[in-house]
Motif scaffolding. Structure first.
Motif, PDB file in Angstrom:
ATOM      1  N   SER A 116      28.519 -22.896   5.248  1.00  0.00           N
ATOM      2  CA  SER A 116      28.287 -22.942   6.690  1.00  0.00           C
ATOM      3  C   SER A 116      28.335 -21.542   7.282  1.00  0.00           C
ATOM      4  O   SER A 116      27.503 -21.180   8.124  1.00  0.00           O
ATOM      5  CB  SER A 116      29.340 -23.824   7.367  1.00  0.00           C
ATOM      6  OG  SER A 116      29.351 -25.115   6.822  1.00  0.00           O
ATOM      7  N   HIS A 127      33.959 -33.603  18.365  1.00  0.00           N
ATOM      8  CA  HIS A 127      35.104 -34.034  17.568  1.00  0.00           C
ATOM      9  C   HIS A 127      35.332 -35.535  17.709  1.00  0.00           C
ATOM     10  O   HIS A 127      35.601 -36.239  16.724  1.00  0.00           O
ATOM     11  CB  HIS A 127      36.339 -33.253  18.013  1.00  0.00           C
ATOM     12  CG  HIS A 127      37.493 -33.352  17.068  1.00  0.00           C
ATOM     13  ND1 HIS A 127      38.714 -32.768  17.321  1.00  0.00           N
ATOM     14  CD2 HIS A 127      37.634 -33.979  15.866  1.00  0.00           C
ATOM     15  CE1 HIS A 127      39.541 -33.015  16.335  1.00  0.00           C
ATOM     16  NE2 HIS A 127      38.918 -33.758  15.436  1.00  0.00           N
ATOM     17  N   LEU A 185      32.132 -37.678   7.336  1.00  0.00           N
ATOM     18  CA  LEU A 185      31.925 -36.233   7.318  1.00  0.00           C
ATOM     19  C   LEU A 185      33.201 -35.479   7.702  1.00  0.00           C
ATOM     20  O   LEU A 185      33.430 -34.350   7.250  1.00  0.00           O
ATOM     21  CB  LEU A 185      30.811 -35.851   8.294  1.00  0.00           C
ATOM     22  CG  LEU A 185      29.387 -36.276   7.916  1.00  0.00           C
ATOM     23  CD1 LEU A 185      28.435 -36.001   9.065  1.00  0.00           C
ATOM     24  CD2 LEU A 185      28.923 -35.550   6.661  1.00  0.00           C
ATOM     25  N   HIS A 186      34.023 -36.096   8.519  1.00  0.00           N
ATOM     26  CA  HIS A 186      35.220 -35.439   9.037  1.00  0.00           C
ATOM     27  C   HIS A 186      36.451 -35.714   8.175  1.00  0.00           C
ATOM     28  O   HIS A 186      37.455 -35.002   8.273  1.00  0.00           O
ATOM     29  CB  HIS A 186      35.470 -35.926  10.472  1.00  0.00           C
ATOM     30  CG  HIS A 186      36.511 -35.142  11.219  1.00  0.00           C
ATOM     31  ND1 HIS A 186      36.474 -33.770  11.369  1.00  0.00           N
ATOM     32  CD2 HIS A 186      37.638 -35.546  11.861  1.00  0.00           C
ATOM     33  CE1 HIS A 186      37.512 -33.363  12.078  1.00  0.00           C
ATOM     34  NE2 HIS A 186      38.253 -34.421  12.383  1.00  0.00           N
ATOM     35  N   PHE A 246      36.569 -28.001   5.747  1.00  0.00           N
ATOM     36  CA  PHE A 246      35.645 -28.888   6.454  1.00  0.00           C
ATOM     37  C   PHE A 246      34.504 -29.291   5.532  1.00  0.00           C
ATOM     38  O   PHE A 246      34.212 -28.607   4.544  1.00  0.00           O
ATOM     39  CB  PHE A 246      35.039 -28.197   7.681  1.00  0.00           C
ATOM     40  CG  PHE A 246      35.990 -27.983   8.817  1.00  0.00           C
ATOM     41  CD1 PHE A 246      36.212 -28.967   9.761  1.00  0.00           C
ATOM     42  CD2 PHE A 246      36.663 -26.780   8.951  1.00  0.00           C
ATOM     43  CE1 PHE A 246      37.085 -28.768  10.811  1.00  0.00           C
ATOM     44  CE2 PHE A 246      37.539 -26.559   9.992  1.00  0.00           C
ATOM     45  CZ  PHE A 246      37.741 -27.561  10.932  1.00  0.00           C
ATOM     46  N   ASN A 247      33.874 -30.386   5.879  1.00  0.00           N
ATOM     47  CA  ASN A 247      32.592 -30.696   5.286  1.00  0.00           C
ATOM     48  C   ASN A 247      31.588 -29.651   5.798  1.00  0.00           C
ATOM     49  O   ASN A 247      31.572 -29.342   6.993  1.00  0.00           O
ATOM     50  CB  ASN A 247      32.155 -32.109   5.701  1.00  0.00           C
ATOM     51  CG  ASN A 247      30.827 -32.517   5.098  1.00  0.00           C
ATOM     52  OD1 ASN A 247      29.788 -31.928   5.389  1.00  0.00           O
ATOM     53  ND2 ASN A 247      30.847 -33.526   4.266  1.00  0.00           N
ATOM     54  N   GLU A 266      29.584 -30.624   8.942  1.00  0.00           N
ATOM     55  CA  GLU A 266      30.372 -30.535  10.173  1.00  0.00           C
ATOM     56  C   GLU A 266      30.586 -29.079  10.565  1.00  0.00           C
ATOM     57  O   GLU A 266      30.460 -28.713  11.744  1.00  0.00           O
ATOM     58  CB  GLU A 266      31.719 -31.229   9.983  1.00  0.00           C
ATOM     59  CG  GLU A 266      32.609 -31.153  11.204  1.00  0.00           C
ATOM     60  CD  GLU A 266      34.003 -31.688  10.951  1.00  0.00           C
ATOM     61  OE1 GLU A 266      34.799 -31.731  11.910  1.00  0.00           O
ATOM     62  OE2 GLU A 266      34.314 -32.041   9.797  1.00  0.00           O
ATOM     63  N   THR A 271      32.837 -24.773   2.459  1.00  0.00           N
ATOM     64  CA  THR A 271      32.515 -24.532   3.861  1.00  0.00           C
ATOM     65  C   THR A 271      31.949 -23.134   4.082  1.00  0.00           C
ATOM     66  O   THR A 271      31.302 -22.868   5.099  1.00  0.00           O
ATOM     67  CB  THR A 271      33.768 -24.741   4.733  1.00  0.00           C
ATOM     68  OG1 THR A 271      34.278 -26.048   4.495  1.00  0.00           O
ATOM     69  CG2 THR A 271      33.459 -24.612   6.220  1.00  0.00           C
ATOM     70  N   HIS A 308      38.740 -33.069   6.329  1.00  0.00           N
ATOM     71  CA  HIS A 308      39.621 -32.225   7.133  1.00  0.00           C
ATOM     72  C   HIS A 308      40.956 -32.905   7.409  1.00  0.00           C
ATOM     73  O   HIS A 308      41.942 -32.229   7.734  1.00  0.00           O
ATOM     74  CB  HIS A 308      38.936 -31.864   8.453  1.00  0.00           C
ATOM     75  CG  HIS A 308      39.722 -30.917   9.306  1.00  0.00           C
ATOM     76  ND1 HIS A 308      40.036 -29.633   8.899  1.00  0.00           N
ATOM     77  CD2 HIS A 308      40.288 -31.062  10.532  1.00  0.00           C
ATOM     78  CE1 HIS A 308      40.740 -29.024   9.847  1.00  0.00           C
ATOM     79  NE2 HIS A 308      40.918 -29.870  10.834  1.00  0.00           N
ATOM     80  N   LEU A 311      30.445 -41.584  11.680  1.00  0.00           N
ATOM     81  CA  LEU A 311      30.447 -40.176  11.274  1.00  0.00           C
ATOM     82  C   LEU A 311      31.749 -39.719  10.640  1.00  0.00           C
ATOM     83  O   LEU A 311      31.834 -38.572  10.174  1.00  0.00           O
ATOM     84  CB  LEU A 311      30.144 -39.278  12.487  1.00  0.00           C
ATOM     85  CG  LEU A 311      28.757 -39.435  13.118  1.00  0.00           C
ATOM     86  CD1 LEU A 311      28.637 -38.551  14.348  1.00  0.00           C
ATOM     87  CD2 LEU A 311      27.667 -39.093  12.118  1.00  0.00           C
ATOM     88  N   TYR A 312      32.742 -40.576  10.589  1.00  0.00           N
ATOM     89  CA  TYR A 312      34.052 -40.131  10.113  1.00  0.00           C
ATOM     90  C   TYR A 312      34.024 -39.687   8.647  1.00  0.00           C
ATOM     91  O   TYR A 312      34.838 -38.864   8.233  1.00  0.00           O
ATOM     92  CB  TYR A 312      35.094 -41.234  10.299  1.00  0.00           C
ATOM     93  CG  TYR A 312      36.496 -40.759   9.993  1.00  0.00           C
ATOM     94  CD1 TYR A 312      37.137 -39.854  10.835  1.00  0.00           C
ATOM     95  CD2 TYR A 312      37.165 -41.182   8.850  1.00  0.00           C
ATOM     96  CE1 TYR A 312      38.423 -39.394  10.556  1.00  0.00           C
ATOM     97  CE2 TYR A 312      38.447 -40.720   8.565  1.00  0.00           C
ATOM     98  CZ  TYR A 312      39.065 -39.831   9.413  1.00  0.00           C
ATOM     99  OH  TYR A 312      40.327 -39.374   9.124  1.00  0.00           O
ATOM    100  N   PHE A 369      32.822 -37.371  15.671  1.00  0.00           N
ATOM    101  CA  PHE A 369      33.132 -37.341  14.240  1.00  0.00           C
ATOM    102  C   PHE A 369      34.267 -38.301  13.872  1.00  0.00           C
ATOM    103  O   PHE A 369      34.470 -38.585  12.696  1.00  0.00           O
ATOM    104  CB  PHE A 369      33.498 -35.923  13.794  1.00  0.00           C
ATOM    105  CG  PHE A 369      32.304 -35.076  13.458  1.00  0.00           C
ATOM    106  CD1 PHE A 369      31.483 -35.403  12.380  1.00  0.00           C
ATOM    107  CD2 PHE A 369      31.991 -33.965  14.215  1.00  0.00           C
ATOM    108  CE1 PHE A 369      30.375 -34.635  12.065  1.00  0.00           C
ATOM    109  CE2 PHE A 369      30.885 -33.183  13.909  1.00  0.00           C
ATOM    110  CZ  PHE A 369      30.074 -33.516  12.832  1.00  0.00           C
TER     111      PHE A 369
END
Length: 318
Positions: A71, A149, A160-161, A178-179, A182, A68, A164, A157-158, A152
């Motif tokens: 990011s 949120h 990607l989440h 986190f991804n 995201e 992460t 976490h 899209l889950y 996600f």
């Protein structure tokens, strides 16, 4: 893009990623040393999910926290680029106003000098500006985070989440796990909000930006810590109870289909995605008994209630 430009961009990304490493490592270290080494007995009484492993997926969380950092490098580079290009204006003046006059008027000379005028009013105005900018940022970010949120958590899209949510009982390391996609999407709100504020208001104060970054990192650590730090009286009043605490977000990790907000509880209250209207009373019960209160009917009923809330949330999100 020339090789020189590409190299400069890469070095800038690495530099900002390195800053993120230092900040995240320092915050996590202070937090873990305090809760696990300096005062473990005190904090054990405030653990939200007693009897659960504190770091069951530590390797997974460390790997994703490290990834992460990409990011963080992207967000740092974007912020620096927008600032250097003049699209983000940061005001670095203090509470004291400059009083330009001449030395002839003050000490009999004829060369210019500058003095600072500090008054109670100037300090009050300065403090009010910082408070308004910081509070306004978190109000807007909370709305952005809440709806993002929830998206996600949709089936599309889950994936990607999911990283976490490996830990259903979060810890301080999970705050940064986190991804990177995201993380970049949520992190991009920071520089773009400063960009919008510059367009609308002409500039943002540097101290406000620093305070926002610090509070955002601290809040993430607190709500993922697995410990409740706030006293019971906070939950007795609507005004103070509107601020999100570790118990509120911990239930999101435990049940996953409720309590989506990041700073305030009002979006979950408004959209019916909290874990029940009496969640504050549940905290009070946990606090007074020294353990986590469960919904009526035990843990299974609590999970069922959360699933019902999650189905409602999914329908609204769709």
């Amino acid at each position: 893009m020339s090789l020189e430009v590409a190299t400069a961009v890469l070095l800038s990304l690495l530099r900002h990623s390195g800053i993120a490493v230092v900040v995240q490592t320092t915050l996590c270290s202070i937090f873990l040393i305090t809760t696990e080494i300096l005062a473990p007995v005190f904090f054990s009484k405030r653990r939200i999910q007693p009897g659960t492993a504190k770091f069951p997926h530590l390797r997974h969380e460390l790997i994703h926290a490290f990834v992460t950092l990409v990011s963080g490098g992207i967000i740092g580079y974007l912020l620096e680029t927008l600032k250097d290009s003049g699209h983000i204006v940061l005001d670095e003046t203090g509470p004291c106003t400059a009083d330009n006059t001449t030395a002839q008027e003050t000490i009999g000379g004829d060369f210019p000098t500058e003095t600072n005028s500090c008054t109670v009013s100037s300090y009050a105005q300065f403090g009010a500006r910082i408070a308004l900018e910081v509070f306004g940022y978190f109000v807007l970010f909370d709305a952005y985070f809440y709806w993002g949120h929830r998206l996600f958590h949709t089936p599309a899209l889950y994936f990607l989440h999911r990283p976490h949510h490996v830990s259903t009982a979060p810890n301080a390391v999970a705050a940064f796990s986190f991804n990177p996609v995201e993380g970049t999407i949520f992190g991009a709100f920071f520089p773009f909000s400063l960009l919008a504020w510059t367009w609308i208001g002409g500039g943002f104060h540097f101290y406000s930006m620093v305070l926002m970054g610090f509070l955002q990192g601290l809040q993430s650590l607190l709500i993922h810590s697995g410990y409740e730090f706030f006293p019971a009286w906070v939950f007795k009043y609507r005004l103070t109870a509107a601020f999100l605490t570790p118990t509120f977000h911990d239930r999101h990790h435990e049940f996953q289909r409720c309590n989506f907000a990041g700073f305030f509880t009002w979006w979950d209250d408004l959209c019916g995605t909290n874990d029940g209207d009496d969640w504050r009373n549940k905290y009070h019960t946990w606090y007074t008994k020294g353990r986590r209160a469960r919904p009526a009917g035990g843990a299974a009923a609590g999970a069922g209630a959360a699933d019902d809330g999650g189905d409602t949330a999914s329908k609204k999100a769709d």
